[in-house]
Design a protein around this motif. Structure first.
Motif, PDB file in Angstrom:
ATOM      1  N   HIS A 158      20.465   3.633  -1.650  1.00  0.00           N
ATOM      2  CA  HIS A 158      19.732   2.377  -1.849  1.00  0.00           C
ATOM      3  C   HIS A 158      18.706   2.307  -0.722  1.00  0.00           C
ATOM      4  O   HIS A 158      19.060   2.125   0.439  1.00  0.00           O
ATOM      5  CB  HIS A 158      20.701   1.189  -1.811  1.00  0.00           C
ATOM      6  N   LEU A 159      17.449   2.452  -1.085  1.00  0.00           N
ATOM      7  CA  LEU A 159      16.429   2.734  -0.069  1.00  0.00           C
ATOM      8  C   LEU A 159      15.399   1.618   0.058  1.00  0.00           C
ATOM      9  O   LEU A 159      15.092   0.935  -0.928  1.00  0.00           O
ATOM     10  CB  LEU A 159      15.716   4.046  -0.423  1.00  0.00           C
ATOM     11  N   PRO A 160      14.843   1.457   1.248  1.00  0.00           N
ATOM     12  CA  PRO A 160      13.841   0.400   1.464  1.00  0.00           C
ATOM     13  C   PRO A 160      12.437   0.845   1.042  1.00  0.00           C
ATOM     14  O   PRO A 160      12.199   2.022   0.776  1.00  0.00           O
ATOM     15  CB  PRO A 160      13.883   0.207   2.981  1.00  0.00           C
ATOM     16  N   LEU A 161      11.523  -0.100   1.000  1.00  0.00           N
ATOM     17  CA  LEU A 161      10.111   0.201   0.682  1.00  0.00           C
ATOM     18  C   LEU A 161       9.238  -0.277   1.830  1.00  0.00           C
ATOM     19  O   LEU A 161       9.254  -1.460   2.193  1.00  0.00           O
ATOM     20  CB  LEU A 161       9.713  -0.493  -0.621  1.00  0.00           C
ATOM     21  N   TYR A 204       8.298  -4.216   5.702  1.00  0.00           N
ATOM     22  CA  TYR A 204       9.193  -3.854   4.607  1.00  0.00           C
ATOM     23  C   TYR A 204       9.160  -5.009   3.628  1.00  0.00           C
ATOM     24  O   TYR A 204       9.072  -6.171   4.045  1.00  0.00           O
ATOM     25  CB  TYR A 204      10.622  -3.674   5.124  1.00  0.00           C
ATOM     26  N   ILE A 205       9.215  -4.708   2.319  1.00  0.00           N
ATOM     27  CA  ILE A 205       9.350  -5.835   1.392  1.00  0.00           C
ATOM     28  C   ILE A 205      10.844  -6.008   1.124  1.00  0.00           C
ATOM     29  O   ILE A 205      11.634  -5.073   1.305  1.00  0.00           O
ATOM     30  CB  ILE A 205       8.553  -5.633   0.087  1.00  0.00           C
ATOM     31  N   ASP A 206      11.211  -7.215   0.704  1.00  0.00           N
ATOM     32  CA  ASP A 206      12.642  -7.477   0.504  1.00  0.00           C
ATOM     33  C   ASP A 206      13.094  -6.933  -0.853  1.00  0.00           C
ATOM     34  O   ASP A 206      13.656  -7.646  -1.685  1.00  0.00           O
ATOM     35  CB  ASP A 206      12.935  -8.978   0.612  1.00  0.00           C
ATOM     36  N   THR A 207      12.784  -5.672  -1.073  1.00  0.00           N
ATOM     37  CA  THR A 207      13.177  -5.013  -2.324  1.00  0.00           C
ATOM     38  C   THR A 207      13.697  -3.637  -1.960  1.00  0.00           C
ATOM     39  O   THR A 207      13.092  -2.945  -1.150  1.00  0.00           O
ATOM     40  CB  THR A 207      11.934  -4.870  -3.249  1.00  0.00           C
ATOM     41  N   LEU A 208      14.847  -3.282  -2.549  1.00  0.00           N
ATOM     42  CA  LEU A 208      15.366  -1.930  -2.368  1.00  0.00           C
ATOM     43  C   LEU A 208      15.211  -1.191  -3.694  1.00  0.00           C
ATOM     44  O   LEU A 208      14.998  -1.808  -4.726  1.00  0.00           O
ATOM     45  CB  LEU A 208      16.841  -1.977  -1.973  1.00  0.00           C
ATOM     46  N   TRP A 209      15.338   0.115  -3.622  1.00  0.00           N
ATOM     47  CA  TRP A 209      15.277   0.884  -4.866  1.00  0.00           C
ATOM     48  C   TRP A 209      16.403   1.901  -4.932  1.00  0.00           C
ATOM     49  O   TRP A 209      16.907   2.362  -3.905  1.00  0.00           O
ATOM     50  CB  TRP A 209      13.925   1.556  -5.056  1.00  0.00           C
ATOM     51  N   CYS A 210      16.794   2.193  -6.169  1.00  0.00           N
ATOM     52  CA  CYS A 210      17.853   3.178  -6.409  1.00  0.00           C
ATOM     53  C   CYS A 210      17.461   3.964  -7.655  1.00  0.00           C
ATOM     54  O   CYS A 210      16.964   3.401  -8.626  1.00  0.00           O
ATOM     55  CB  CYS A 210      19.181   2.458  -6.634  1.00  0.00           C
ATOM     56  N   GLU A 211      17.704   5.266  -7.569  1.00  0.00           N
ATOM     57  CA  GLU A 211      17.287   6.142  -8.663  1.00  0.00           C
ATOM     58  C   GLU A 211      18.406   6.297  -9.704  1.00  0.00           C
ATOM     59  O   GLU A 211      19.585   6.359  -9.350  1.00  0.00           O
ATOM     60  CB  GLU A 211      16.966   7.475  -8.002  1.00  0.00           C
ATOM     61  N   ALA A 232      -0.602   7.987   7.138  1.00  0.00           N
ATOM     62  CA  ALA A 232      -1.698   7.063   7.438  1.00  0.00           C
ATOM     63  C   ALA A 232      -1.586   5.755   6.671  1.00  0.00           C
ATOM     64  O   ALA A 232      -2.058   4.720   7.126  1.00  0.00           O
ATOM     65  CB  ALA A 232      -3.037   7.741   7.117  1.00  0.00           C
ATOM     66  N   HIS A 233      -0.958   5.804   5.473  1.00  0.00           N
ATOM     67  CA  HIS A 233      -0.982   4.597   4.634  1.00  0.00           C
ATOM     68  C   HIS A 233       0.179   4.571   3.657  1.00  0.00           C
ATOM     69  O   HIS A 233      -0.052   4.525   2.432  1.00  0.00           O
ATOM     70  CB  HIS A 233      -2.317   4.478   3.891  1.00  0.00           C
ATOM     71  N   ALA A 234       1.399   4.613   4.135  1.00  0.00           N
ATOM     72  CA  ALA A 234       2.541   4.506   3.207  1.00  0.00           C
ATOM     73  C   ALA A 234       2.432   3.166   2.496  1.00  0.00           C
ATOM     74  O   ALA A 234       2.093   2.157   3.108  1.00  0.00           O
ATOM     75  CB  ALA A 234       3.847   4.592   3.984  1.00  0.00           C
ATOM     76  N   MET A 235       2.679   3.187   1.195  1.00  0.00           N
ATOM     77  CA  MET A 235       2.511   1.933   0.432  1.00  0.00           C
ATOM     78  C   MET A 235       3.676   1.764  -0.533  1.00  0.00           C
ATOM     79  O   MET A 235       4.361   2.754  -0.857  1.00  0.00           O
ATOM     80  CB  MET A 235       1.183   1.959  -0.335  1.00  0.00           C
ATOM     81  N   VAL A 236       3.867   0.541  -0.998  1.00  0.00           N
ATOM     82  CA  VAL A 236       4.911   0.321  -1.998  1.00  0.00           C
ATOM     83  C   VAL A 236       4.471   1.042  -3.280  1.00  0.00           C
ATOM     84  O   VAL A 236       3.271   1.212  -3.518  1.00  0.00           O
ATOM     85  CB  VAL A 236       5.164  -1.193  -2.226  1.00  0.00           C
ATOM     86  N   PRO A 237       5.447   1.510  -4.097  1.00  0.00           N
ATOM     87  CA  PRO A 237       5.059   2.463  -5.157  1.00  0.00           C
ATOM     88  C   PRO A 237       4.535   1.840  -6.445  1.00  0.00           C
ATOM     89  O   PRO A 237       4.382   2.532  -7.437  1.00  0.00           O
ATOM     90  CB  PRO A 237       6.381   3.192  -5.438  1.00  0.00           C
ATOM     91  N   PHE A 238       4.187   0.549  -6.433  1.00  0.00           N
ATOM     92  CA  PHE A 238       3.950  -0.152  -7.697  1.00  0.00           C
ATOM     93  C   PHE A 238       2.571   0.091  -8.312  1.00  0.00           C
ATOM     94  O   PHE A 238       2.288  -0.397  -9.390  1.00  0.00           O
ATOM     95  CB  PHE A 238       4.213  -1.648  -7.523  1.00  0.00           C
TER      96      PHE A 238
END
Ligand code: FAD
Length: 415
Positions: free
Chosen positions: A309-312, A204-211, A333-339
Motif C-alpha cells: 500500500h504505497l503513497p503518492l 504527499y496526497i492523502d491517497t494510497l494505492w494498491c495494485e 525533477a518532477h515526480a507527480m501523482v499518476p492521474f
C-alpha cells in the motif's frame, strides 16, 4: 578553458535514464549508467515499489521522445508490445442495480493512448544500450555522494545479495556531466542541493494505492469453447477502465498477456479500515466499484493483503541543474501523482528537450552550461504545469467523469 565533453554519468537505469543514455551515446559521449538495483532483464530483479511491473499509459509525448533518439528499431519494438486505448470505460450501476459501461473516447479523430508494460519498455531500452561500444551498464551500484564543483561521484557496489554482511566496495568516479535520473527520492538531487540554491517543494496526497490484477479467461471455457485471443480479456482491451467514486477509484489498464493491471486509489483512512478488517475487502469493492470484484475474482482479498500500500508523492523544484556539470530529469525533477498518465511520458520528453538544447550549443564547458541554463528556463515551468495538471485530473478521474457538469459538457461537445 574550452574542453570537449567526454564523460557522462547517468544515475538510474529506469525508463528516463536508459533513454537519456541512448541520446548521450548517439552523440559519441563516453557513457556510464549506474543503478542501485540489478538488471531488470534478469528475472530475479523486482521492480522498485511494485510487486511486478505495472502498466502505464504511453502517449505521443513519450513516443516522440523515443522516435527522436535515432535508435534503430527502438520505437517499432516498443510499440509492438502496446495495446491501443481509445478512451475511458466508465463502470457503474443504474437505478435498478444493473451494471453499466460508458465509453468516453479520448479524441474525436480516433487518436489514442497506448498501454505499455513499464518493465518491458525499460528492457527494450536497456537492450538498445547493451551493444553500444561507448556505454557501460553498471548494476548494483548505488550513488552515495556527488560533488558537482569537483565533478566527482561516489558509488557503493554490492556484489553479493542485499542480505550479505559483506562491506560494499566504494568507488570514486570523475565526470564531465551527470544526468540524475534516479527517481522521486533522487540522490543526485539531494547532492546537487548542496551546491545550488534549489527551491524544493514536496507533498504527499492523502491517497494510497494498491495494485491488483484481473486475470484473463482461461483458454478453455466451461462450455469447452476456445475463446479467441481478444475474447480472453475479461473486459474491453481497448479502454482504460475506471470505476469512479467520490474520494476513491479503481482503474484497469490492459496488458498484452490478456490481464489488466489495476490500481485502487483511496484515502489512507479507508486503507487503514480495510487493513484492520480485511474480510470487508470484497463488500467494499461490491459497494463502491460495481462489477470489479467479479472481474478480479476470488483472489481479491489476498491481493489487497499481499500487495504493498504505497503513497503518492508530488515534487517540484527549481533549478533542475548545476552549472555545466549536473541536471536532473524525470521523477528526480518532477515526480507527480499518476492521474494524468504523464509522469514517465514527461520524463522521456525531458530527455528529448535537453538534447535539443545540447545540440544547439557548442560542446565546450561554457556551451554545456549555456545549454543547461536554456533547458532549465524552458523546462521548469513546463514541469510545474504538468504536475498541476496531474493533480487537477485526480478530481476529473475519480468524480468529474460522472459529474453533471462533465455530462453536460459532453452533450454540448456531441451537439
Ligand atoms: P524511476 O522509474 O523511479 O527509475 C529510477 C531508477 O533510479 C531506478 O531504476 C532506481 O533503482 C535508480 N536509483 C534510485 N536511486 C539510486 C541511487 N542512489 N543510485 C543509483 N540508482 C538509483 N507515468 C506515465 O507516463 N503514464 C502512466 O500511466 C503512469 N502511471 C503510473 C501509475 C502509478 C501507480 C505510479 C506510481 C506511477 C505512474 N506513472 C505513470 C509514473 C511513472 O511510473 C514514473 O514517472 C516513471 O517510472 C519515472 O521514471 P524515472 O526513470 O524518472 O524514475
Amino acid at each position: 578553458m574550452a574542453k570537449q565533453m567526454t564523460k557522462c554519468l547517468v544515475v538510474g537505469a529506469g525508463p528516463v535514464g536508459a533513454l537519456a543514455a541512448l541520446y548521450a551515446a548517439k552523440r559519441g559521449w563516453d557513457v556510464e549508467v549506474y543503478d542501485l538495483r540489478g538488471d531488470l532483464r534478469d528475472d530475479s530483479t523486482t521492480p522498485l515499489n511494485f510487486t511486478k511491473s505495472i502498466n502505464l499509459a504511453l502517449s505521443e509525448r513519450g513516443i516522440n521522445s523515443m522516435r527522436q533518439s535515432g535508435a534503430d528499431g527502438l520505437l517499432e519494438t516498443v510499440l509492438s508490445e502496446t495495446i491501443a486505448m481509445y478512451g475511458r470505460m466508465i463502470h457503474g450501476e443504474d437505478s435498478k442495480g444493473s451494471l453499466t459501461e460508458e465509453s468516453q473516447l479520448y479524441d474525436v479523430h480516433g487518436r489514442y493512448q497506448r498501454a505499455v508494460d513499464r518493465g518491458a519498455l525499460n528492457k527494450v531500452l536497456l537492450d538498445q544500450l547493451e551493444g553500444l561500444p561507448n556505454v557501460k551498464l553498471l548494476f548494483h551500484h548505488k550513488l552515495t555522494g556527488a560533488d558537482f564543483r569537483k565533478k566527482k561521484a561516489w558509488f557503493e557496489r554490492r556484489t553479493a545479495s542485499e542480505k550479505s554482511n559483506e562491506r560494499p566496495q566504494e568507488l570514486e568516479v570523475s565526470f564531465d556531466l551527470m544526468l540524475g535520473c534516479d527517481g522521486a527520492h533522487s540522490g543526485v538531487r539531494y547532492h546537487m542541493m548542496k551546491a545550488v540554491r534549489m527551491d524544493y517543494e514536496q507533498s504527499y496526497i492523502d491517497t494510497l494505492w494498491c495494485e491488483f490484477t484481473i486475470p484473463p479467461w482461461s483458454s478453455e471455457t466451461a462450455t469447452g469453447r476456445t475463446p479467441s485471443a481478444k475474447d480472453r480479456f475479461r473486459t474491453s482491451p481497448n479502454h482504460l477502465h475506471i470505476w469512479p467514486g467520490s474520494d476513491k477509484m479503481f482503474i484497469g489498464i490492459p496488458s498484452t498477456d490478456r490481464t489488466f493491471t489495476c490500481t485502487l486509489f483511496a484515502p489512507s483512512a479507508t486503507f487503514a479500515d480495510l487493513e484492520k478488517n480485511p474480510e470487508q475487502v470484497d463488500s467494499f469493492f461490491r459497494t463502491n466499484f460495481p462489477g470489479a470484484a467479479e472481474l478480479v475474482g476470488p483472489d481479491l482479498r489476498r491481493q489487497f493483503e499481499q500487495n504493498p500500500h504505497l503513497p503518492l508523492i508530488n515534487i517540484k523544484c527549481s533549478p533542475h541543474h548545476y552549472a555545466s556539470s549536473g541536471v536532473i530529469l524525470g521523477d528526480a525533477a518532477h515526480a507527480m501523482v499518476p492521474f494524468y498518465g504523464q509522469g514517465m511520458n514527461a520524463g522521456l520528453e525531458d530527455v528529448r528537450v535537453l538534447f535539443e538544447h545540447f545540440d544547439s550549443h557548442p560542446t565546450t564547458e561554457t556551451g554545456q552550461q549555456a545549454a543547461l541554463e536554456s533547458y532549465n528556463r524552458e523546462r521548469v515551468p513546463d514541469a510545474h504545469m504538468i504536475n498541476d495538471l496531474a493533480m487537477g485530473n485526480y478530481w476529473e478521474m475519480h468524480a468529474g467523469v460522472r459529474s453533471r457538469w462533465y455530462l453536460l459538457r459532453k452533450r454540448i461537445e456531441e451537439f
